[in-house]
Enzyme design. Structure first.
Site, PDB file in Angstrom:
ATOM      1  N   ASN A 241      53.217  39.574  34.887  1.00 51.77           N
ATOM      2  CA  ASN A 241      52.364  40.750  35.154  1.00 51.77           C
ATOM      3  C   ASN A 241      51.466  40.487  36.361  1.00 51.77           C
ATOM      4  OD1 ASN A 241      53.398  42.001  32.887  1.00 51.77           O
ATOM      5  ND2 ASN A 241      51.702  41.352  31.564  1.00 51.77           N
ATOM      6  N   GLU A 364      61.154  38.353  40.113  1.00 53.77           N
ATOM      7  CA  GLU A 364      60.063  38.975  39.337  1.00 53.77           C
ATOM      8  C   GLU A 364      60.525  40.246  38.638  1.00 53.77           C
ATOM      9  OE1 GLU A 364      57.204  37.869  38.686  1.00 53.77           O
ATOM     10  OE2 GLU A 364      56.738  36.351  40.188  1.00 53.77           O
ATOM     11  N   GLY A 365      61.820  40.278  38.265  1.00 53.42           N
ATOM     12  CA  GLY A 365      62.390  41.461  37.631  1.00 53.42           C
ATOM     13  C   GLY A 365      63.076  42.318  38.669  1.00 53.42           C
TER      14      GLY A 365
HETATM   15  P1  TGC Z   1      60.799  42.209  24.513  1.00 57.65           P
HETATM   16  O1  TGC Z   1      61.481  42.107  23.178  1.00 57.65           O
HETATM   17  O2  TGC Z   1      60.495  43.547  25.073  1.00 57.65           O
HETATM   18  O3  TGC Z   1      59.416  41.377  24.470  1.00 57.65           O
HETATM   19  C1  TGC Z   1      59.355  40.024  24.008  1.00 57.65           C
HETATM   20  C2  TGC Z   1      57.881  39.688  23.791  1.00 57.65           C
HETATM   21  O4  TGC Z   1      57.188  39.676  25.034  1.00 57.65           O
HETATM   22  C3  TGC Z   1      56.170  40.692  25.063  1.00 57.65           C
HETATM   23  N1  TGC Z   1      56.218  41.291  26.403  1.00 57.65           N
HETATM   24  C4  TGC Z   1      55.252  41.134  27.279  1.00 57.65           C
HETATM   25  N2  TGC Z   1      54.068  40.484  27.215  1.00 57.65           N
HETATM   26  C5  TGC Z   1      53.286  40.496  28.306  1.00 57.65           C
HETATM   27  N3  TGC Z   1      53.669  41.123  29.445  1.00 57.65           N
HETATM   28  C6  TGC Z   1      54.851  41.757  29.570  1.00 57.65           C
HETATM   29  N4  TGC Z   1      55.218  42.325  30.736  1.00 57.65           N
HETATM   30  C7  TGC Z   1      55.704  41.798  28.452  1.00 57.65           C
HETATM   31  N5  TGC Z   1      56.933  42.320  28.209  1.00 57.65           N
HETATM   32  C8  TGC Z   1      57.226  42.001  26.952  1.00 57.65           C
HETATM   33  C9  TGC Z   1      56.571  41.668  23.995  1.00 57.65           C
HETATM   34  O5  TGC Z   1      55.450  42.377  23.527  1.00 57.65           O
HETATM   35  C10 TGC Z   1      57.153  40.732  22.952  1.00 57.65           C
HETATM   36  O6  TGC Z   1      56.075  40.073  22.317  1.00 57.65           O
HETATM   37  P2  TGC Z   1      56.188  39.589  20.766  1.00 57.65           P
HETATM   38  O7  TGC Z   1      54.874  38.955  20.515  1.00 57.65           O
HETATM   39  O8  TGC Z   1      56.437  40.874  20.007  1.00 57.65           O
HETATM   40  O9  TGC Z   1      57.351  38.654  20.721  1.00 57.65           O
HETATM   41  O10 TGC Z   1      61.627  41.347  25.525  1.00 57.65           O
HETATM   42  P3  TGC Z   1      63.136  41.428  25.963  1.00 57.65           P
HETATM   43  O11 TGC Z   1      63.756  40.127  25.590  1.00 57.65           O
HETATM   44  O12 TGC Z   1      63.810  42.700  25.471  1.00 57.65           O
HETATM   45  O13 TGC Z   1      63.049  41.478  27.557  1.00 57.65           O
HETATM   46  C11 TGC Z   1      62.238  42.372  28.184  1.00 57.65           C
HETATM   47  C12 TGC Z   1      62.339  42.297  29.733  1.00 57.65           C
HETATM   48  C13 TGC Z   1      63.725  42.609  30.209  1.00 57.65           C
HETATM   49  C14 TGC Z   1      61.400  43.366  30.209  1.00 57.65           C
HETATM   50  C15 TGC Z   1      61.884  40.981  30.317  1.00 57.65           C
HETATM   51  O14 TGC Z   1      62.531  39.946  29.765  1.00 57.65           O
HETATM   52  C16 TGC Z   1      61.932  40.961  31.814  1.00 57.65           C
HETATM   53  O15 TGC Z   1      60.920  41.328  32.434  1.00 57.65           O
HETATM   54  N6  TGC Z   1      63.026  40.487  32.523  1.00 57.65           N
HETATM   55  C17 TGC Z   1      62.979  40.189  33.941  1.00 57.65           C
HETATM   56  C18 TGC Z   1      62.873  38.697  34.117  1.00 57.65           C
HETATM   57  C19 TGC Z   1      61.968  38.295  35.237  1.00 57.65           C
HETATM   58  O16 TGC Z   1      61.190  39.091  35.738  1.00 57.65           O
HETATM   59  N7  TGC Z   1      62.032  37.064  35.639  1.00 57.65           N
HETATM   60  C20 TGC Z   1      61.153  36.563  36.643  1.00 57.65           C
HETATM   61  C21 TGC Z   1      61.253  35.072  36.767  1.00 57.65           C
HETATM   62  S1  TGC Z   1      59.957  34.387  37.755  1.00 57.65           S
HETATM   63  C22 TGC Z   1      60.289  34.822  39.311  1.00 57.65           C
HETATM   64  O17 TGC Z   1      61.143  35.558  39.622  1.00 57.65           O
HETATM   65  C23 TGC Z   1      59.388  34.223  40.305  1.00 57.65           C
HETATM   66  S2  TGC Z   1      59.695  34.683  41.909  1.00 57.65           S
HETATM   67  C24 TGC Z   1      58.422  33.886  42.586  1.00 57.65           C
HETATM   68  C25 TGC Z   1      58.143  34.125  43.994  1.00 57.65           C
HETATM   69  O18 TGC Z   1      58.673  33.346  44.848  1.00 57.65           O
HETATM   70  O19 TGC Z   1      57.259  34.982  44.321  1.00 57.65           O
HETATM   71  P1  FAD Z   2      71.074  39.003  36.593  1.00 54.10           P
HETATM   72  O1  FAD Z   2      70.111  39.057  35.478  1.00 54.10           O
HETATM   73  O2  FAD Z   2      72.377  38.332  36.371  1.00 54.10           O
HETATM   74  O3  FAD Z   2      71.339  40.496  37.075  1.00 54.10           O
HETATM   75  C1  FAD Z   2      72.422  40.851  37.947  1.00 54.10           C
HETATM   76  C2  FAD Z   2      72.428  42.377  38.071  1.00 54.10           C
HETATM   77  O4  FAD Z   2      72.609  42.968  36.773  1.00 54.10           O
HETATM   78  C3  FAD Z   2      71.092  42.917  38.608  1.00 54.10           C
HETATM   79  O5  FAD Z   2      71.345  43.988  39.492  1.00 54.10           O
HETATM   80  C4  FAD Z   2      70.381  43.415  37.366  1.00 54.10           C
HETATM   81  O6  FAD Z   2      69.476  44.482  37.650  1.00 54.10           O
HETATM   82  C5  FAD Z   2      71.549  43.901  36.511  1.00 54.10           C
HETATM   83  N1  FAD Z   2      71.222  43.916  35.087  1.00 54.10           N
HETATM   84  C6  FAD Z   2      70.899  42.852  34.294  1.00 54.10           C
HETATM   85  N2  FAD Z   2      70.642  43.260  33.052  1.00 54.10           N
HETATM   86  C7  FAD Z   2      70.788  44.619  33.024  1.00 54.10           C
HETATM   87  C8  FAD Z   2      70.631  45.639  32.038  1.00 54.10           C
HETATM   88  N3  FAD Z   2      70.250  45.360  30.781  1.00 54.10           N
HETATM   89  N4  FAD Z   2      70.887  46.919  32.390  1.00 54.10           N
HETATM   90  C9  FAD Z   2      71.242  47.228  33.669  1.00 54.10           C
HETATM   91  N5  FAD Z   2      71.406  46.332  34.643  1.00 54.10           N
HETATM   92  C10 FAD Z   2      71.155  45.036  34.333  1.00 54.10           C
HETATM   93  N6  FAD Z   2      62.814  32.557  38.779  1.00 54.10           N
HETATM   94  C11 FAD Z   2      61.859  31.738  38.223  1.00 54.10           C
HETATM   95  O7  FAD Z   2      61.807  31.557  37.003  1.00 54.10           O
HETATM   96  N7  FAD Z   2      60.948  31.097  39.016  1.00 54.10           N
HETATM   97  C12 FAD Z   2      60.939  31.239  40.357  1.00 54.10           C
HETATM   98  O8  FAD Z   2      60.080  30.663  41.045  1.00 54.10           O
HETATM   99  C13 FAD Z   2      61.930  32.085  40.964  1.00 54.10           C
HETATM  100  N8  FAD Z   2      61.986  32.179  42.314  1.00 54.10           N
HETATM  101  C14 FAD Z   2      63.028  32.871  42.880  1.00 54.10           C
HETATM  102  C15 FAD Z   2      63.183  32.836  44.279  1.00 54.10           C
HETATM  103  C16 FAD Z   2      64.253  33.490  44.869  1.00 54.10           C
HETATM  104  C17 FAD Z   2      64.434  33.406  46.363  1.00 54.10           C
HETATM  105  C18 FAD Z   2      65.148  34.246  44.081  1.00 54.10           C
HETATM  106  C19 FAD Z   2      66.283  35.005  44.725  1.00 54.10           C
HETATM  107  C20 FAD Z   2      65.011  34.277  42.706  1.00 54.10           C
HETATM  108  C21 FAD Z   2      63.962  33.578  42.086  1.00 54.10           C
HETATM  109  N9  FAD Z   2      63.824  33.526  40.687  1.00 54.10           N
HETATM  110  C22 FAD Z   2      62.864  32.734  40.122  1.00 54.10           C
HETATM  111  C23 FAD Z   2      64.838  34.141  39.848  1.00 54.10           C
HETATM  112  C24 FAD Z   2      64.705  35.649  39.670  1.00 54.10           C
HETATM  113  O9  FAD Z   2      63.635  35.971  38.842  1.00 54.10           O
HETATM  114  C25 FAD Z   2      66.026  36.172  39.097  1.00 54.10           C
HETATM  115  O10 FAD Z   2      66.974  36.088  40.139  1.00 54.10           O
HETATM  116  C26 FAD Z   2      65.917  37.601  38.579  1.00 54.10           C
HETATM  117  O11 FAD Z   2      65.112  37.673  37.428  1.00 54.10           O
HETATM  118  C27 FAD Z   2      67.311  38.211  38.262  1.00 54.10           C
HETATM  119  O12 FAD Z   2      68.107  37.324  37.523  1.00 54.10           O
HETATM  120  P2  FAD Z   2      69.625  37.009  38.018  1.00 54.10           P
HETATM  121  O13 FAD Z   2      69.562  36.666  39.455  1.00 54.10           O
HETATM  122  O14 FAD Z   2      70.185  36.041  37.055  1.00 54.10           O
HETATM  123  O15 FAD Z   2      70.375  38.402  37.897  1.00 54.10           O
END
Ligand code: TGC
Ligand code: FAD
Length: 385
Positions: A241, A364-365
């Site tokens: 968030n 970040e999603g």
């Molecule tokens: P769901 O069943 O909805 O929720 C599981 C538990 O988590 C709570 N929750 C949250 N809490 C705080 N903030 C949020 N935004 C929350 N969303 C959900 C929820 O209330 C529940 O809590 P509890 O206590 O009931 O267990 O979860 P789900 O498994 O269906 O997945 C939901 C989903 C798809 C929204 C989530 O997993 C998601 O956002 N997926 C995207 C993954 C993502 O954003 N990855 C980022 C990795 S880090 C990164 O990319 C860094 S880039 C860094 C950079 O270089 O800048």
């Molecule tokens: P996938 O989850 O495999 O998704 C592939 C495609 O399928 C996407 O278009 C997606 O939108 C779609 N898709 C997936 N599920 C669904 C659904 N239910 N319905 C419809 N469409 C769907 N992660 C960290 O933890 N820490 C970091 O510091 C970090 N840094 C990063 C830096 C870079 C440069 C990059 C590229 C990524 C980084 N990430 C990090 C990872 C990043 O958060 C993931 O790449 C991102 O969350 C998507 O996961 P994925 O690449 O496995 O794609």
């Protein structure tokens, strides 16, 4: 920087001071060398220390723990200015602030806060955040990395992928499931045996930022390295968030940089005996860029006031991250066209921003995931599973 709706009038003198200090830093330290480092696929030397010196790390963390004790509007403005320089710079600051300092401050023990936060805030330690795994990106709740009890501590086994700053990190906040299937946060230090961080090479995006894996081969984790105050997905998702909020602002910075370069170029470049800015098609591009930037600025400003009052919902943050990053990518694509062939070379920042934003729209999603978060919020029905 362009401010068509006078958003500056909504800022305090302190906010303007902070924004301008970061703007000066970017103009002085980042702009002159960023193209070189991006082309060379190298990070800017001592970047984290420089960001620490200018107060860009953990701005919302209280001063006693090495932050600046500022509000979320200040954090947003800092992210905007850094990403106007390059998304890699904002990435470094947002990982350190929102994904490493934030969880240690919010979920850590007093000892953990004191041990890590001042060094992270000063940029003496580089942090990384491990949530994504090779088999689990959008669905991090299905993570396979495990934390199993061993004597007085635990063993950490598994791997994380696509991790910003992994190859150069001193510490990593890593999320894993424990023997009771609860999601736990663990602080991993580079020196720990069985921990390695191979680099991900050949990226076309975020080339001035290091990306890599975090690999844990039965790493022994003393119990003092586990974050005591969270035991569910709420932990990592709360960090997201904060980071997503910052990215909504950062994307505006990248978009403004592209728009301003395109506007200047369009007024100077002549074709058919006239500046290309005089042609209606180019004016349409520029006017639409400015309109979308302005809408994004207002969205993020309002989100800042909500977050400052602890009222910003994760779903509102998702909407802002999704809208503003998509907006920035569209602006970059249009701006690149305004420059014609000149748009593809490193003399101008547009192509670099455009390639960076292809990562920003995924990390970040993803764009799609944030849409589904909004869909779930308004219908009450999850489309994820
Ligand atoms: P769901 O069943 O909805 O929720 C599981 C538990 O988590 C709570 N929750 C949250 N809490 C705080 N903030 C949020 N935004 C929350 N969303 C959900 C929820 O209330 C529940 O809590 P509890 O206590 O009931 O267990 O979860 P789900 O498994 O269906 O997945 C939901 C989903 C798809 C929204 C989530 O997993 C998601 O956002 N997926 C995207 C993954 C993502 O954003 N990855 C980022 C990795 S880090 C990164 O990319 C860094 S880039 C860094 C950079 O270089 O800048
Ligand atoms: P996938 O989850 O495999 O998704 C592939 C495609 O399928 C996407 O278009 C997606 O939108 C779609 N898709 C997936 N599920 C669904 C659904 N239910 N319905 C419809 N469409 C769907 N992660 C960290 O933890 N820490 C970091 O510091 C970090 N840094 C990063 C830096 C870079 C440069 C990059 C590229 C990524 C980084 N990430 C990090 C990872 C990043 O958060 C993931 O790449 C991102 O969350 C998507 O996961 P994925 O690449 O496995 O794609």
């Amino acid at each position: 920087m362009v401010d068509y709706f006078k958003i500056e009038d909504l800022l305090s003198a302190e906010h303007i001071l902070i924004r301008d200090a970061i703007r000066d830093f970017v103009n002085l330290e980042i702009r002159p060398e960023i193209d070189h480092f991006a082309q060379e696929h190298k990070e800017i030397p001592n970047l984290m220390k420089k960001l620490g010196e200018v107060g860009a790390l953990g701005p919302f963390i209280p001063q006693e723990y090495g932050g600046a004790g500022l509000d979320y509007l200040a954090y947003g403005l800092i992210m905007q200015e850094l990403e106007a320089g390059d998304s890699a710079i904002r990435s470094a600051a947002s990982v350190q602030s929102s994904l490493v300092m934030y969880p240690i401050y919010s979920f850590g023990s007093e000892e953990q806060r004191k041990k890590y936060l001042p060094a992270l805030g000063a940029g003496e330690f580089i942090g990384a955040f491990g949530l994504t795994e090779p088999n689990h990106g959008s669905d991090p709740g299905s993570m396979e990395t495990r934390l199993t009890p061993d004597g007085d501590g635990f063993r950490l086994h598994g791997s994380k992928m696509w991790i910003t700053n992994a190859p150069i990190c001193d510490v990593a906040v890593v999320w894993a499931r424990d023997h009771e299937d609860k999601v736990r946060g663990v602080i991993v230090e580079r020196k720990m045996e069985g921990f390695s961080t191979p680099e991900t090479l050949n990226k076309w995006s975020l080339r001035a930022s290091k990306t890599g894996e975090l690999v844990f081969d039965q790493v022994y984790i003393p119990k003092e390295y586990v974050l005591p105050h969270v035991q569910s997905m709420r932990g990592p998702l709360s960090c997201l968030n904060s980071a997503r909020y910052g990215i909504s602002w950062g994307a505006i910075g990248a978009a403004i940089d592209c728009y301003e370069v395109a506007l200047k170029y369009a007024k100077e470049r002549e074709q058919f005996g006239k500046p290309i800015a005089s042609f209606q098609l180019q004016q349409k591009k520029l006017a639409e860029m400015l309109t979308e930037i302005t809408k994004a600025q207002l969205l993020s400003w309002r989100l800042a006031t909500l977050r400052n009052n602890d009222q910003a919902s994760p779903q509102q943050i998702s909407m802002a991250k999704r809208n503003n990053v998509h907006m920035a990518l569209q602006v970059a694509r249009e701006a690149r066209q305004v420059l014609g062939a000149m748009g593809i070379v490193g003399d101008y920042p547009i192509m670099r921003h455009m390639m960076n934003l292809e990562s920003v729209i995924t990390y970040e999603g993803t764009h799609d995931v944030h849409l589904l978060i909004t869909g779930q919020d308004i219908t009450g029905i999850s489309a994820f599973q």
